[in-house]
Design a protein around this motif. Structure first.
Motif, PDB file in Angstrom:
ATOM      1  N   HIS A  24       0.915  -1.221  -0.107  1.00 20.12           N
ATOM      2  CA  HIS A  24      -0.110   0.201  -0.092  1.00 20.12           C
ATOM      3  C   HIS A  24       1.041   1.151   0.085  1.00 20.12           C
ATOM      4  N   ASN A  25       1.834   1.318   0.867  1.00 22.05           N
ATOM      5  CA  ASN A  25       2.768   2.394   0.837  1.00 22.05           C
ATOM      6  C   ASN A  25       3.643   2.661  -0.507  1.00 22.05           C
ATOM      7  N   VAL A  26       4.053   1.562  -1.240  1.00 25.80           N
ATOM      8  CA  VAL A  26       4.769   1.663  -2.483  1.00 25.80           C
ATOM      9  C   VAL A  26       3.604   2.251  -3.591  1.00 25.80           C
ATOM     10  N   CYS A  27       2.692   1.645  -3.381  1.00 18.24           N
ATOM     11  CA  CYS A  27       1.481   2.367  -4.482  1.00 18.24           C
ATOM     12  C   CYS A  27       1.214   3.947  -4.206  1.00 18.24           C
ATOM     13  N   ALA A  28       1.291   4.353  -2.769  1.00 18.65           N
ATOM     14  CA  ALA A  28       1.034   5.771  -2.549  1.00 18.65           C
ATOM     15  C   ALA A  28       2.203   6.349  -3.266  1.00 18.65           C
ATOM     16  N   ASP A  29       3.377   5.864  -2.996  1.00 21.03           N
ATOM     17  CA  ASP A  29       4.854   6.497  -3.432  1.00 21.03           C
ATOM     18  C   ASP A  29       4.710   6.721  -4.872  1.00 21.03           C
ATOM     19  N   ILE A  30       4.175   5.620  -5.508  1.00 12.37           N
ATOM     20  CA  ILE A  30       4.357   5.519  -6.993  1.00 12.37           C
ATOM     21  C   ILE A  30       3.305   6.696  -7.351  1.00 12.37           C
ATOM     22  N   MET A  31       1.991   6.778  -6.561  1.00 12.32           N
ATOM     23  CA  MET A  31       1.106   7.839  -7.039  1.00 12.32           C
ATOM     24  C   MET A  31       1.599   9.015  -6.923  1.00 12.32           C
ATOM     25  N   ASN A  32       2.226   9.384  -5.808  1.00  6.61           N
ATOM     26  CA  ASN A  32       3.002  10.739  -5.587  1.00  6.61           C
ATOM     27  C   ASN A  32       4.100  11.092  -6.776  1.00  6.61           C
ATOM     28  N   SER A  33       4.596  10.200  -7.299  1.00  8.31           N
ATOM     29  CA  SER A  33       5.459  10.269  -8.578  1.00  8.31           C
ATOM     30  C   SER A  33       4.550  10.637  -9.600  1.00  8.31           C
ATOM     31  N   VAL A  34       3.634   9.916  -9.746  1.00 10.31           N
ATOM     32  CA  VAL A  34       2.827  10.555 -10.996  1.00 10.31           C
ATOM     33  C   VAL A  34       2.300  11.872 -10.972  1.00 10.31           C
ATOM     34  N   VAL A  35       1.778  12.079  -9.493  1.00  6.72           N
ATOM     35  CA  VAL A  35       1.143  13.558  -9.273  1.00  6.72           C
ATOM     36  C   VAL A  35       2.184  14.609  -9.698  1.00  6.72           C
ATOM     37  N   GLN A  36       3.685  14.287  -9.256  1.00  5.16           N
ATOM     38  CA  GLN A  36       4.666  15.266  -9.468  1.00  5.16           C
ATOM     39  C   GLN A  36       5.084  15.431 -10.733  1.00  5.16           C
ATOM     40  N   ASP A  41       7.227  18.323 -19.802  1.00  3.74           N
ATOM     41  CA  ASP A  41       8.547  17.501 -19.912  1.00  3.74           C
ATOM     42  C   ASP A  41       8.573  16.408 -21.022  1.00  3.74           C
ATOM     43  N   GLU A  42       9.398  16.293 -21.867  1.00 10.29           N
ATOM     44  CA  GLU A  42       9.518  15.309 -23.089  1.00 10.29           C
ATOM     45  C   GLU A  42       9.452  13.979 -22.634  1.00 10.29           C
ATOM     46  N   GLU A  43       9.824  13.668 -21.570  1.00 18.85           N
ATOM     47  CA  GLU A  43       9.676  12.452 -20.903  1.00 18.85           C
ATOM     48  C   GLU A  43       8.463  12.011 -20.216  1.00 18.85           C
ATOM     49  N   TYR A  44       7.573  13.075 -20.182  1.00 19.16           N
ATOM     50  CA  TYR A  44       6.253  12.856 -19.611  1.00 19.16           C
ATOM     51  C   TYR A  44       5.493  11.407 -19.726  1.00 19.16           C
ATOM     52  N   LEU A  45       5.473  11.339 -20.911  1.00 18.91           N
ATOM     53  CA  LEU A  45       4.458  10.096 -21.249  1.00 18.91           C
ATOM     54  C   LEU A  45       5.092   8.814 -21.150  1.00 18.91           C
ATOM     55  N   ALA A  46       6.681   8.902 -21.088  1.00 21.28           N
ATOM     56  CA  ALA A  46       7.286   7.534 -20.726  1.00 21.28           C
ATOM     57  C   ALA A  46       7.465   7.424 -19.135  1.00 21.28           C
ATOM     58  N   LYS A  47       7.405   8.417 -18.659  1.00 21.61           N
ATOM     59  CA  LYS A  47       7.507   8.217 -16.995  1.00 21.61           C
ATOM     60  C   LYS A  47       6.083   7.814 -16.461  1.00 21.61           C
TER      61      LYS A  47
END
Length: 113
Positions: A24-36, A41-47
């Motif tokens: 659950h914590n890892v998923c929250a961290d990944i979602m935080n990464s998505v939100v940020q 950014d040219e790499e937006y879609l890849a990220k």
């Protein structure tokens, strides 16, 4: 392959509550990464695609990992569908987001509006 990783994760989670909490914590961290992510950014879609693929993997193992984050994915789905250009990364991201939503909607307390 990714399916092999998912199977290993399922086996680990079958016995350990602490492992589920960590997921659950890892998923929250990944979602935080998505939100940020920055749209310009040219790499937006890849990220975005890499992050969504990771979230889908956790959702495939146990949809409860993504229930609290599902509504946050809706704007990304809308954003990706606005542009009519064809891009494999975009198509994959759309498909993965739709899969996450499909698997988690039955567990949502408040449906999408």
């Amino acid at each position: 392959t990714i399916d092999f990783f998912a199977e290993i994760l399922k086996r680990l989670l079958s016995e350990k509550k602490i492992a589920k909490d960590k997921c659950h914590n890892v998923c929250a961290d990944i979602m935080n990464s998505v939100v940020q992510l920055k749209e310009g950014d040219e790499e937006y879609l890849a990220k975005l695609s890499v992050n969504v693929k990771s979230l889908k993997l956790f959702c495939d193992v146990d949809p409860s990992f993504m229930v609290e984050h599902t509504k946050l994915l809706q704007p990304y789905l809308e954003f990706l569908c606005q542009d009519s250009s064809s891009n494999p990364l975009k198509s994959n991201a759309i498909g993965m987001i739709l899969t996450i939503i499909e698997k988690t909607v039955p567990s949502l307390q408040t449906p999408f509006s």
